[in-house]
Design a protein around this motif. Structure first.
Motif, PDB file in Angstrom:
ATOM      1  N   ASP A 180       0.836  -1.208   0.000  1.00 30.11           N
ATOM      2  CA  ASP A 180       0.000   0.000   0.000  1.00 30.11           C
ATOM      3  C   ASP A 180       0.865   1.250   0.000  1.00 30.11           C
ATOM      4  N   ARG A 183       2.511   1.669  -3.468  1.00 29.44           N
ATOM      5  CA  ARG A 183       1.555   2.132  -4.481  1.00 29.44           C
ATOM      6  C   ARG A 183       1.259   3.617  -4.330  1.00 29.44           C
ATOM      7  N   ASN A 184       1.133   4.056  -3.073  1.00 33.71           N
ATOM      8  CA  ASN A 184       0.760   5.443  -2.798  1.00 33.71           C
ATOM      9  C   ASN A 184       1.954   6.396  -2.765  1.00 33.71           C
ATOM     10  N   GLY A 227       6.190   4.328  -5.086  1.00 35.38           N
ATOM     11  CA  GLY A 227       5.393   4.529  -6.283  1.00 35.38           C
ATOM     12  C   GLY A 227       5.533   3.448  -7.340  1.00 35.38           C
ATOM     13  N   ARG A 230       2.425  -0.298  -8.070  1.00 33.88           N
ATOM     14  CA  ARG A 230       1.008  -0.053  -8.322  1.00 33.88           C
ATOM     15  C   ARG A 230       0.298  -1.279  -8.899  1.00 33.88           C
TER      16      ARG A 230
END
Length: 287
Positions: A180, A183-184, A227, A230
């Motif tokens: 998480d 991805r963020n 990043g 994803r």
């Protein structure tokens, strides 16, 4: 203090943990103490020149001694001398972590471990109970890291079949949180989940796809992965929480995580097709 006295003092600093490892491998306190003493004799003769990670090296020595004893026992079909569960297997800083470990290594687990082949038992105990990476276990059992992972996976399935607890759920929470954060692009969260000396390694195929061959240190690993995950999805990789990036349903890169004490200590990016073909990937619900 002479050189041998200094080595003896350093060895004593690790004795409790080494005895815990040997005890879980052998199922007998007396045999564990014998194994640790045999390890000391080997270490005192060989010295520690060139050894960077003394604790890891000593664990390897004790594991080799224990493996020899397990194989000899299998040949004689002997049972361990005692099977009483120990209240404390090794020192840990967090009482909650100690409780989790105690739950996972009781007498019932010892019965299951006694039914495993020596190499399976060693791979499972060192990785799942003492967080030793597969690439360090592999030379002990004379197998590749991928084959060693399979040994631990088979043992893990037998532990689950017996209805015994393992550390999978806790590791899953760590890996899910890490994905998480990646991805963020949450650099701070990634950093908090990584061990300060965390390492990311990529096999040659993953390197050819643009990954770095090796990244060391929490800050560098967090910066590299921020990043980037994803499209990665949470899976069990041979029974251990990890992630996979797939293209049109075909796995392209597997993220194999090593988690110790609630922190990610290593991530291996695996993209070699034969390696991927040998992995058992089981999808997990995304949280």
């Amino acid at each position: 203090m002479g050189g041998n006295d200094l080595l003896a003092a350093r060895f004593e600093e690790h004795r409790d943990r080494l005895t815990a490892v040997a005890h879980r491998l052998l199922g007998s306190r007396a045999e564990a103490e014998d194994a640790v003493q045999e390890a000391w004799l080997r270490v005192s003769r060989a010295g520690t020149a060139g050894v960077e990670n003394l604790g890891g090296w000593l664990t390897t020595v004790v594991a080799r001694v224990a493996l020899n004893q397990l194989r000899a026992r299998a040949g004689r079909r002997e049972d361990p001398l005692d099977d009483a569960p120990q209240a404390r297997l090794h020192a840990v800083a967090d009482p909650a972590e100690e409780a989790v470990l105690a739950d996972s290594v009781g007498l019932a687990l010892g019965v299951v471990l006694d039914r495993l082949a020596p190499a399976e038992r060693l791979a499972f105990v060192l990785h799942d109970l003492f967080d030793v990476p597969f690439d360090e276990i592999a030379p002990i059992v004379d197998r590749s890291p991928a084959a060693t992972r399979q040994l631990a996976s088979r043992a893990r399935r037998r532990v689950r079949a017996a209805g015994l607890p393992d550390a999978t759920e806790r590791r899953r929470e760590v890996v899910a949180a890490f994905l998480d954060a990646s991805r963020n692009g949450d650099f701070a969260a990634l950093l908090a989940l990584l061990h300060p000396e965390a390492v990311l390694r990529s096999d040659p195929v993953a390197t050819g796809m643009g990954s770095a061959a090796e990244v060391r240190g929490a800050t560098a690993v967090a910066r590299f992965l921020s990043g980037r995950a994803r499209a990665a999805r949470l899976v069990l990789v041979d029974g251990t929480p990890g992630a996979v990036w797939s293209l049109r349903g075909t796995p392209q890169v597997v993220f194999a995580f090593t988690v110790a004490d609630g922190a990610v200590t290593a991530i291996d990016l695996l993209a070699d097709p034969p390696t991927l073909a040998g992995l058992e990937l089981q999808p997990l619900p995304q949280r």
